[in-house]
Design a protein around this motif. Sequence first.
Motif, PDB file in Angstrom:
ATOM      1  N   PRO A  14       0.810  -1.222   0.000  1.00  0.00           N
ATOM      2  CA  PRO A  14       0.000   0.000   0.000  1.00  0.00           C
ATOM      3  C   PRO A  14       0.846   1.277   0.000  1.00  0.00           C
ATOM      4  O   PRO A  14       0.476   2.267  -0.639  1.00  0.00           O
ATOM      5  N   THR A  15       1.995   1.254   0.684  1.00  0.00           N
ATOM      6  CA  THR A  15       2.830   2.463   0.754  1.00  0.00           C
ATOM      7  C   THR A  15       3.408   2.790  -0.623  1.00  0.00           C
ATOM      8  O   THR A  15       3.299   3.928  -1.105  1.00  0.00           O
ATOM      9  N   GLY A  16       4.024   1.797  -1.272  1.00  0.00           N
ATOM     10  CA  GLY A  16       4.628   2.025  -2.579  1.00  0.00           C
ATOM     11  C   GLY A  16       3.582   2.388  -3.634  1.00  0.00           C
ATOM     12  O   GLY A  16       3.825   3.251  -4.490  1.00  0.00           O
ATOM     13  N   VAL A  33       9.198  -1.276  -8.408  1.00  0.00           N
ATOM     14  CA  VAL A  33       9.498  -2.715  -8.534  1.00  0.00           C
ATOM     15  C   VAL A  33       9.027  -3.435  -7.270  1.00  0.00           C
ATOM     16  O   VAL A  33       8.957  -2.852  -6.191  1.00  0.00           O
ATOM     17  N   ASP A  34       8.685  -4.696  -7.445  1.00  0.00           N
ATOM     18  CA  ASP A  34       8.338  -5.528  -6.276  1.00  0.00           C
ATOM     19  C   ASP A  34       8.816  -6.942  -6.552  1.00  0.00           C
ATOM     20  O   ASP A  34       8.618  -7.467  -7.643  1.00  0.00           O
ATOM     21  N   ARG A  35       9.421  -7.559  -5.542  1.00  0.00           N
ATOM     22  CA  ARG A  35      10.004  -8.875  -5.780  1.00  0.00           C
ATOM     23  C   ARG A  35       8.940  -9.966  -5.914  1.00  0.00           C
ATOM     24  O   ARG A  35       9.189 -11.001  -6.504  1.00  0.00           O
ATOM     25  N   SER A 105     -10.495  -4.861   3.243  1.00  0.00           N
ATOM     26  CA  SER A 105      -9.271  -5.629   3.418  1.00  0.00           C
ATOM     27  C   SER A 105      -8.128  -4.961   2.647  1.00  0.00           C
ATOM     28  O   SER A 105      -8.351  -4.303   1.623  1.00  0.00           O
ATOM     29  N   GLN A 106      -6.923  -5.160   3.155  1.00  0.00           N
ATOM     30  CA  GLN A 106      -5.737  -4.586   2.489  1.00  0.00           C
ATOM     31  C   GLN A 106      -5.622  -5.092   1.052  1.00  0.00           C
ATOM     32  O   GLN A 106      -5.191  -4.365   0.160  1.00  0.00           O
ATOM     33  N   ALA A 107      -6.030  -6.345   0.829  1.00  0.00           N
ATOM     34  CA  ALA A 107      -5.969  -6.903  -0.528  1.00  0.00           C
ATOM     35  C   ALA A 107      -6.830  -6.052  -1.471  1.00  0.00           C
ATOM     36  O   ALA A 107      -6.424  -5.733  -2.598  1.00  0.00           O
ATOM     37  N   SER A 167      12.991  -4.394   5.239  1.00  0.00           N
ATOM     38  CA  SER A 167      13.477  -3.509   4.176  1.00  0.00           C
ATOM     39  C   SER A 167      14.951  -3.685   3.762  1.00  0.00           C
ATOM     40  O   SER A 167      15.869  -3.523   4.577  1.00  0.00           O
ATOM     41  N   THR A 168      15.138  -3.997   2.487  1.00  0.00           N
ATOM     42  CA  THR A 168      16.500  -4.073   1.940  1.00  0.00           C
ATOM     43  C   THR A 168      17.111  -2.668   1.868  1.00  0.00           C
ATOM     44  O   THR A 168      18.308  -2.488   2.135  1.00  0.00           O
ATOM     45  N   VAL A 169      16.290  -1.690   1.500  1.00  0.00           N
ATOM     46  CA  VAL A 169      16.806  -0.312   1.403  1.00  0.00           C
ATOM     47  C   VAL A 169      17.350   0.128   2.763  1.00  0.00           C
ATOM     48  O   VAL A 169      18.442   0.677   2.864  1.00  0.00           O
TER      49      VAL A 169
HETATM   50  C1  LIG Z   1      -0.991 -10.984   9.647  1.00  0.00           C
HETATM   51  C2  LIG Z   1      -0.988  -9.491   9.519  1.00  0.00           C
HETATM   52  C3  LIG Z   1      -2.094  -8.767   9.975  1.00  0.00           C
HETATM   53  C4  LIG Z   1      -2.104  -7.372   9.897  1.00  0.00           C
HETATM   54  N1  LIG Z   1      -3.196  -6.686  10.356  1.00  0.00           N
HETATM   55  C5  LIG Z   1      -3.201  -5.330  10.295  1.00  0.00           C
HETATM   56  C6  LIG Z   1      -4.328  -4.566  10.723  1.00  0.00           C
HETATM   57  O1  LIG Z   1      -5.332  -5.113  11.173  1.00  0.00           O
HETATM   58  N2  LIG Z   1      -4.268  -3.199  10.641  1.00  0.00           N
HETATM   59  C7  LIG Z   1      -3.156  -2.538  10.134  1.00  0.00           C
HETATM   60  O2  LIG Z   1      -3.128  -1.302  10.040  1.00  0.00           O
HETATM   61  N3  LIG Z   1      -2.088  -3.246   9.718  1.00  0.00           N
HETATM   62  C8  LIG Z   1      -2.089  -4.601   9.783  1.00  0.00           C
HETATM   63  N4  LIG Z   1      -1.019  -5.287   9.337  1.00  0.00           N
HETATM   64  C9  LIG Z   1       0.135  -4.501   8.880  1.00  0.00           C
HETATM   65  C10 LIG Z   1      -0.046  -4.011   7.468  1.00  0.00           C
HETATM   66  O3  LIG Z   1      -0.259  -5.137   6.659  1.00  0.00           O
HETATM   67  C11 LIG Z   1       1.209  -3.226   7.092  1.00  0.00           C
HETATM   68  O4  LIG Z   1       1.301  -2.073   7.930  1.00  0.00           O
HETATM   69  C12 LIG Z   1       1.209  -2.786   5.635  1.00  0.00           C
HETATM   70  O5  LIG Z   1       1.214  -3.894   4.773  1.00  0.00           O
HETATM   71  C13 LIG Z   1       2.456  -1.940   5.347  1.00  0.00           C
HETATM   72  O6  LIG Z   1       2.513  -1.643   3.986  1.00  0.00           O
HETATM   73  P1  LIG Z   1       3.890  -1.393   3.260  1.00  0.00           P
HETATM   74  O7  LIG Z   1       3.522  -1.108   1.836  1.00  0.00           O
HETATM   75  O8  LIG Z   1       4.675  -0.382   4.005  1.00  0.00           O
HETATM   76  O9  LIG Z   1       4.701  -2.759   3.371  1.00  0.00           O
HETATM   77  P2  LIG Z   1       4.312  -4.198   2.800  1.00  0.00           P
HETATM   78  O10 LIG Z   1       2.839  -4.356   2.691  1.00  0.00           O
HETATM   79  O11 LIG Z   1       5.073  -5.172   3.622  1.00  0.00           O
HETATM   80  O12 LIG Z   1       4.883  -4.190   1.320  1.00  0.00           O
HETATM   81  C14 LIG Z   1       6.256  -4.292   1.055  1.00  0.00           C
HETATM   82  C15 LIG Z   1       6.444  -4.779  -0.362  1.00  0.00           C
HETATM   83  O13 LIG Z   1       7.831  -4.706  -0.674  1.00  0.00           O
HETATM   84  C16 LIG Z   1       8.216  -5.862  -1.402  1.00  0.00           C
HETATM   85  N5  LIG Z   1       9.643  -6.043  -1.183  1.00  0.00           N
HETATM   86  C17 LIG Z   1      10.284  -6.348  -0.037  1.00  0.00           C
HETATM   87  N6  LIG Z   1      11.619  -6.379  -0.225  1.00  0.00           N
HETATM   88  C18 LIG Z   1      11.835  -6.095  -1.527  1.00  0.00           C
HETATM   89  C19 LIG Z   1      13.011  -5.981  -2.327  1.00  0.00           C
HETATM   90  N7  LIG Z   1      14.241  -6.154  -1.808  1.00  0.00           N
HETATM   91  N8  LIG Z   1      12.876  -5.702  -3.639  1.00  0.00           N
HETATM   92  C20 LIG Z   1      11.639  -5.528  -4.181  1.00  0.00           C
HETATM   93  N9  LIG Z   1      10.497  -5.623  -3.467  1.00  0.00           N
HETATM   94  C21 LIG Z   1      10.587  -5.891  -2.150  1.00  0.00           C
HETATM   95  C22 LIG Z   1       7.345  -6.978  -0.843  1.00  0.00           C
HETATM   96  O14 LIG Z   1       7.188  -8.022  -1.783  1.00  0.00           O
HETATM   97  C23 LIG Z   1       6.033  -6.247  -0.561  1.00  0.00           C
HETATM   98  O15 LIG Z   1       5.113  -6.314  -1.635  1.00  0.00           O
HETATM   99  C24 LIG Z   1      -0.989  -6.675   9.380  1.00  0.00           C
HETATM  100  C25 LIG Z   1       0.101  -7.414   8.896  1.00  0.00           C
HETATM  101  C26 LIG Z   1       0.109  -8.798   8.962  1.00  0.00           C
HETATM  102  C27 LIG Z   1       1.294  -9.560   8.438  1.00  0.00           C
END
Ligand SMILES: Cc1cc2nc3c(=O)[nH]c(=O)nc-3n(C[C@H](O)[C@H](O)[C@H](O)COP(=O)(O)OP(=O)(O)OC[C@H]3O[C@@H](n4cnc5c(N)ncnc54)[C@H](O)[C@@H]3O)c2cc1C
Length: 509
Positions: A14-16, A33-35, A105-107, A167-169
């Motif tokens: 969601p952040t990216g 990019v996403d792995r 849902s996040q999905a 985070s790799t970064v």
């Molecule tokens: C079981 C579970 C339940 C949760 N429930 C809640 C909830 O109820 N409420 C809430 O607010 N939050 C919840 N969260 C947390 C929420 O899912 C995260 O805060 C949110 O996904 C963060 O988004 P993000 O984009 O920062 O990171 P992420 O969603 O983790 O996305 C990171 C992306 O980076 C990619 N990536 C990683 N490394 C690399 C690389 N080296 N090169 C390329 N791509 C890379 C990954 O494939 C991934 O797609 C939950 C998490 C989990 C696991």
Amino acid sequence: MTAPLDVLVVGAGPTGLALAAQLRAYGTRFRIVDRSLDRARESRALAIQPRTLEALAGFGVTDELLARGNPAMQLRMHLPRRVVALPLFDIGLTDTAYPFLLFLSQAETEAVLSEHLAARDLTIERGTELVRLEVKDAYAVCRLQDGDGTQETVEARYVVGCDGSHSTVRTQAGIGFEGYAYPQTFLLADLEVDGLEPGAVHTYMSGTGMLFFFPLGSPASWRMLAMRPPDTPDAEVELPLLQEIADSYTDDQLALRDPVWMTDFRLHNRGAAHYRSGPCFLAGDAAHIHSPAGAQGMNTGIQDALSLGWKLALVCRGAASEELLGTYEAERAPIGRSVLRFTDRAFSIGTSSNLLIRFARTQLAPRLAPLALRATALRGRVFRTVSELGIHYRRSPATTAGSRPPRSGPRAGDRLPDLPRGLQAGTAAPDWHLLLSGPPPIWPDERLAPILDGRADLVAVHRFDGQTPWPGVVHGLVRPDGYLGYVARGTDLDGLRTYLDRWLPTDRH
Ligand SMILES: Cc1cc2nc3c(=O)[nH]c(=O)nc-3n(C[C@H](O)[C@H](O)[C@H](O)COP(=O)(O)OP(=O)(O)OC[C@H]3O[C@@H](n4cnc5c(N)ncnc54)[C@H](O)[C@@H]3O)c2cc1C
């Protein structure tokens, strides 16, 4: 190696995705990019806060989120002999068009953001992993690898780690991630439940912890969340175990069925030591992870992204001074720290086995819950915090109060409220917006010309007569993220000019 890129976004969670939506709106040269080969299909984060809905409205994303989501207006606390219904977000939120918690849902949230990008011809480069990052001559030199092992080197002016908690970064930039893991394990399930009133969040309390049901909608009607009972440390997360837990809290009142996702997980409370190192930035889970108490995680990540994107876009275009990028950490790190503190406190109250807290949870809470209905000022403050509408950047170097600040209404660093309704829609990114209140004749074009000369393409001007959040004659500058950069009473524009000269200098190339 191809010509340097402006921005490389690593990670399409969601952040990216939110960052990509913003960079796309500005026409920035970037790649994302996403792995992983596919976006996440698990529900994970389940609620979108009002401030996130406001921030995404500027990109035309919010209507689709609303169409798919499920607003919940009530928290139902199930106490030993009765149920107390507490309205959610019913006070303190009159200045937003979205005074509710939207369950989705996040999905689904990721699907909406991905479709938004696809409609704007942006490709998310899936199956592409950042494996190495170095800084050379102030550029980020990034080694990307695809699924069959082919590597490519990309040079970027800036790289943003939206790559989650591992985070790799962050690691490659040498930024620490201090904190701790909580000892408890949690169980989570998306499933159907017979016996629960729809459209509300349900909570049950006991000496050992709390049980929650959230109205998810899709891929199942409910999300169940509970602490794993200490006597089942290794039991598989399956329906009988979940039913047993539900029975222990509800006296066999609920029947669980048709689970679509069941898992267990540990929680951490960690924050990045810095949000920036040279050309490398961190946003979202890469910068902070914490308990889901208060549904802040994904929301804070999306808002990190939207706080950074416009700054990167304007600096890359040469429209803003490079100094603007230094304000990202100054503005977002305090927010990240306060989310870590707030979620830690809420988490401890819900889970602690400390005798005093257990007493408060099981004996005091039932007595205090009805009083909470009457404690309107306190509830208003809590809703303001949880909804993230209370976030402000009053101490940021990129917000300045004029020497004659308005006597009432929002201050420099505050979010521009949506009052009158439609004000936010009329002042959305990508522009900055100069709001001039007072009788229009006092704001002739000649008065504005010296201020806007050389930056008229960046600043939209709006004249209002009695329809702004301030009484009397006031001029306020709204940044592209909807926060007030500068505000002052009267028609003397010297302070505004100083502000603009610093952040949007006209001697730029
Ligand atoms: C079981 C579970 C339940 C949760 N429930 C809640 C909830 O109820 N409420 C809430 O607010 N939050 C919840 N969260 C947390 C929420 O899912 C995260 O805060 C949110 O996904 C963060 O988004 P993000 O984009 O920062 O990171 P992420 O969603 O983790 O996305 C990171 C992306 O980076 C990619 N990536 C990683 N490394 C690399 C690389 N080296 N090169 C390329 N791509 C890379 C990954 O494939 C991934 O797609 C939950 C998490 C989990 C696991």
